[in-house]
Design an enzyme around this catalytic site. Structure first.
Site, PDB file in Angstrom:
ATOM      1  NE  ARG A   1     -32.312  27.438  -7.720  1.00  0.00           N
ATOM      2  CZ  ARG A   1     -31.063  26.909  -8.153  1.00  0.00           C
ATOM      3  NH1 ARG A   1     -30.381  28.192  -7.945  1.00  0.00           N
ATOM      4  NH2 ARG A   1     -30.697  26.850  -8.932  1.00  0.00           N
TER       5      ARG A   1
ATOM      6  CG  ASP B   1     -26.562  28.273  -9.851  1.00  0.00           C
ATOM      7  OD1 ASP B   1     -28.083  27.840  -9.533  1.00  0.00           O
ATOM      8  OD2 ASP B   1     -25.930  27.864  -9.418  1.00  0.00           O
TER       9      ASP B   1
HETATM   10  C1  LIG Z   1     -31.195  25.434  -3.534  1.00  0.00           C
HETATM   11  C2  LIG Z   1     -30.784  26.220  -3.712  1.00  0.00           C
HETATM   12  C3  LIG Z   1     -29.408  27.531  -4.061  1.00  0.00           C
HETATM   13  C4  LIG Z   1     -29.410  28.129  -4.238  1.00  0.00           C
HETATM   14  N1  LIG Z   1     -29.028  29.266  -5.212  1.00  0.00           N
HETATM   15  C5  LIG Z   1     -28.161  30.097  -5.566  1.00  0.00           C
HETATM   16  C6  LIG Z   1     -27.943  31.205  -6.336  1.00  0.00           C
HETATM   17  O1  LIG Z   1     -28.209  30.669  -7.859  1.00  0.00           O
HETATM   18  N2  LIG Z   1     -27.495  31.747  -5.896  1.00  0.00           N
HETATM   19  C7  LIG Z   1     -27.042  32.849  -4.821  1.00  0.00           C
HETATM   20  O2  LIG Z   1     -26.386  33.957  -4.892  1.00  0.00           O
HETATM   21  N3  LIG Z   1     -27.700  32.308  -3.764  1.00  0.00           N
HETATM   22  C8  LIG Z   1     -28.082  30.394  -3.988  1.00  0.00           C
HETATM   23  N4  LIG Z   1     -28.427  29.747  -2.409  1.00  0.00           N
HETATM   24  C9  LIG Z   1     -27.982  30.393  -1.455  1.00  0.00           C
HETATM   25  C10 LIG Z   1     -28.811  31.632  -0.834  1.00  0.00           C
HETATM   26  O3  LIG Z   1     -28.928  32.533  -1.545  1.00  0.00           O
HETATM   27  C11 LIG Z   1     -28.536  31.558   0.684  1.00  0.00           C
HETATM   28  O4  LIG Z   1     -27.242  32.095   0.540  1.00  0.00           O
HETATM   29  C12 LIG Z   1     -28.610  30.706   1.459  1.00  0.00           C
HETATM   30  O5  LIG Z   1     -29.501  29.550   0.840  1.00  0.00           O
HETATM   31  C13 LIG Z   1     -28.403  30.648   3.323  1.00  0.00           C
HETATM   32  O6  LIG Z   1     -29.633  31.576   3.289  1.00  0.00           O
HETATM   33  P1  LIG Z   1     -30.878  31.091   4.148  1.00  0.00           P
HETATM   34  O7  LIG Z   1     -31.797  31.372   3.155  1.00  0.00           O
HETATM   35  O8  LIG Z   1     -30.226  29.964   4.558  1.00  0.00           O
HETATM   36  O9  LIG Z   1     -30.931  31.119   5.269  1.00  0.00           O
HETATM   37  P2  LIG Z   1     -29.873  31.693   6.566  1.00  0.00           P
HETATM   38  O10 LIG Z   1     -30.448  33.293   7.522  1.00  0.00           O
HETATM   39  O11 LIG Z   1     -28.052  31.979   5.836  1.00  0.00           O
HETATM   40  O12 LIG Z   1     -30.195  30.211   7.059  1.00  0.00           O
HETATM   41  C14 LIG Z   1     -30.768  29.547   7.884  1.00  0.00           C
HETATM   42  C15 LIG Z   1     -30.575  28.642   8.635  1.00  0.00           C
HETATM   43  O13 LIG Z   1     -29.699  27.631   8.020  1.00  0.00           O
HETATM   44  C16 LIG Z   1     -29.080  27.143   8.492  1.00  0.00           C
HETATM   45  N5  LIG Z   1     -27.543  27.210   7.680  1.00  0.00           N
HETATM   46  C17 LIG Z   1     -27.620  28.083   6.445  1.00  0.00           C
HETATM   47  N6  LIG Z   1     -26.954  28.229   5.420  1.00  0.00           N
HETATM   48  C18 LIG Z   1     -25.852  27.147   6.542  1.00  0.00           C
HETATM   49  C19 LIG Z   1     -24.440  26.743   6.217  1.00  0.00           C
HETATM   50  N7  LIG Z   1     -23.622  27.749   5.097  1.00  0.00           N
HETATM   51  N8  LIG Z   1     -24.185  26.219   6.998  1.00  0.00           N
HETATM   52  C20 LIG Z   1     -24.637  25.842   8.005  1.00  0.00           C
HETATM   53  N9  LIG Z   1     -25.915  25.480   7.995  1.00  0.00           N
HETATM   54  C21 LIG Z   1     -26.616  26.863   7.663  1.00  0.00           C
HETATM   55  C22 LIG Z   1     -28.374  27.856   9.490  1.00  0.00           C
HETATM   56  O14 LIG Z   1     -29.261  26.794  10.187  1.00  0.00           O
HETATM   57  C23 LIG Z   1     -29.588  28.759   9.686  1.00  0.00           C
HETATM   58  O15 LIG Z   1     -29.500  29.782  10.968  1.00  0.00           O
HETATM   59  C24 LIG Z   1     -28.689  28.891  -2.731  1.00  0.00           C
HETATM   60  C25 LIG Z   1     -29.479  27.820  -1.752  1.00  0.00           C
HETATM   61  C26 LIG Z   1     -30.582  27.054  -2.099  1.00  0.00           C
HETATM   62  C27 LIG Z   1     -31.152  26.805  -0.163  1.00  0.00           C
END
Ligand SMILES: Cc1cc2nc3c(=O)[nH]c(=O)nc-3n(C[C@H](O)[C@H](O)[C@H](O)COP(=O)(O)OP(=O)(O)OC[C@H]3O[C@@H](n4cnc5c(N)ncnc54)[C@H](O)[C@@H]3O)c2cc1C
Length: 307
Positions: A182, A132
């Site tokens: 990732r 991560d």
């Molecule tokens: C498999 C995976 C591994 C990850 N690993 C890391 C990592 O190692 N380091 C790191 O900094 N971040 C990590 N993240 C988190 C990532 O950086 C984002 O903070 C997170 O995925 C929200 O961004 P988004 O791309 O989904 O877009 P967004 O624009 O935030 O979300 C798009 C849509 O997804 C839904 N959504 C998103 N988040 C939520 C929530 N919390 N609750 C409810 N609905 C939600 C909503 O419908 C929203 O409109 C990871 C995410 C995933 C999916």
């Protein structure tokens, strides 16, 4: 991204009283269960089995970060070794793992963390281990650790955050046929000097980075719930005829199940990050900050029940 409410939401969740509300009350724990598989490896295995039955692979994450002592780092390492053993006992799950380096002792020393990481990688014996990415203070050390280990352990991958200004350079350094990366947007509150702040510019940076990593021959894990990014990525991948081994869509447990199912129905490879363990509060705060609506949903429910 939680946009301008991310900072206030994190401030709110860091209050001791709010933490107690979540961790000590049944309602808080029940709310956390939406995002966390449960306290134990058995809970995580159970969730992984259910997801596998609907065509989704998993990536297990034993919750914990920024541990204070070598003993805690050793305990987290043991938990991963147990998790990997369980994965090997259940090959039908097709699960892998994701670790945080501060959970394995990075705050203590890079040497301690490397020893623990090697122990995890030896136990993995061919199962993918992803690293991560944590807040900006850890990015240099995380990348050095990854680059120092990947020649000996080719089934090791790393997460990069699209929001950070430095990431194009990091991706150029890391990307290539040996890399498993990732791509995520970035879950930590970072200042404008370090990171893009606008939703649109982060989305564009994400798309550019993922495309350049794919062009460099890397395996890319598209970790996002952003419908527009997912649609764009699908179009890009299909236009170039990229093999399924070169990419995977990844989402978090409990988030956008509809999108997960739609991708599976279209035959896309999907993996869900399944966190488990008792140290779930910091993980929960990031999920709340991404969508402050979550917190108001929780608070209004709590008040309704109290009233
Ligand atoms: C498999 C995976 C591994 C990850 N690993 C890391 C990592 O190692 N380091 C790191 O900094 N971040 C990590 N993240 C988190 C990532 O950086 C984002 O903070 C997170 O995925 C929200 O961004 P988004 O791309 O989904 O877009 P967004 O624009 O935030 O979300 C798009 C849509 O997804 C839904 N959504 C998103 N988040 C939520 C929530 N919390 N609750 C409810 N609905 C939600 C909503 O419908 C929203 O409109 C990871 C995410 C995933 C999916």
């Amino acid at each position: 991204m939680g946009g301008f409410l991310r900072g206030p939401t994190l401030w709110f969740t860091e209050r001791a009283a709010v933490r107690r509300l979540f961790t000590e009350h049944r309602l808080g724990r029940r709310f956390a269960a939406r995002f966390v598989a449960g306290d134990t490896l058995e809970d995580a295995t159970h969730v992984a089995g259910g997801l596998r039955a609907s065509g989704i692979r998993t990536m297990l994450n034993h919750l914990g970060e920024e541990v204070a002592s070598p003993a805690q780092a050793a305990a987290a390492t043991d938990a991963y070794v147990r998790g990997l053993k369980r994965i090997h006992e259940h090959p039908e799950l097709d699960a892998d793992v994701s670790v945080k380096l501060t959970q394995l002792g990075l705050d203590d020393s890079s040497e301690l963390c490397r020893e623990n990481m090697e122990r995890v990688l030896q136990a993995a014996s061919g199962t993918l281990v992803m690293i991560d990415m944590e807040s900006r203070h850890y990015v240099d050390r995380t990348i050095e650790m990854y680059l120092g280990l990947r020649d000996r352990f080719p089934k090791l991958g790393i997460c990069l955050q699209a929001a950070l200004h430095r990431t194009p350079e990091d991706a150029a350094r890391i990307g290539g046929p040996d890399a498993i990366v990732r791509m995520c947007k970035g879950a930590y509150l970072e200042p404008p000097e370090a990171a893009l702040q606008g939703r649109g510019e982060i989305r564009s940076a994400y798309a550019r980075l993922a495309a350049s990593l794919l062009a460099a021959g890397s395996v890319v894990h598209l970790a996002t719930h952003d419908r527009r990014l997912v649609a764009g990525a699908e179009a890009f991948l299909h236009a170039r005829g990229l093999a399924r081994e070169r990419y995977e869509f990844q989402m978090l447990y409990g988030i956008r199940r509809d999108l997960q199912a739609a991708l599976v129905a279209r035959g896309e490879p999907v993996r869900v990050y399944v966190p488990y363990g008792t140290e779930w509060y910091p993980y929960l705060t990031r999920r709340l900050a991404e969508r402050p609506g979550n917190i108001w949903f929780f608070v209004s429910n709590a008040l309704r029940r109290a009233g």
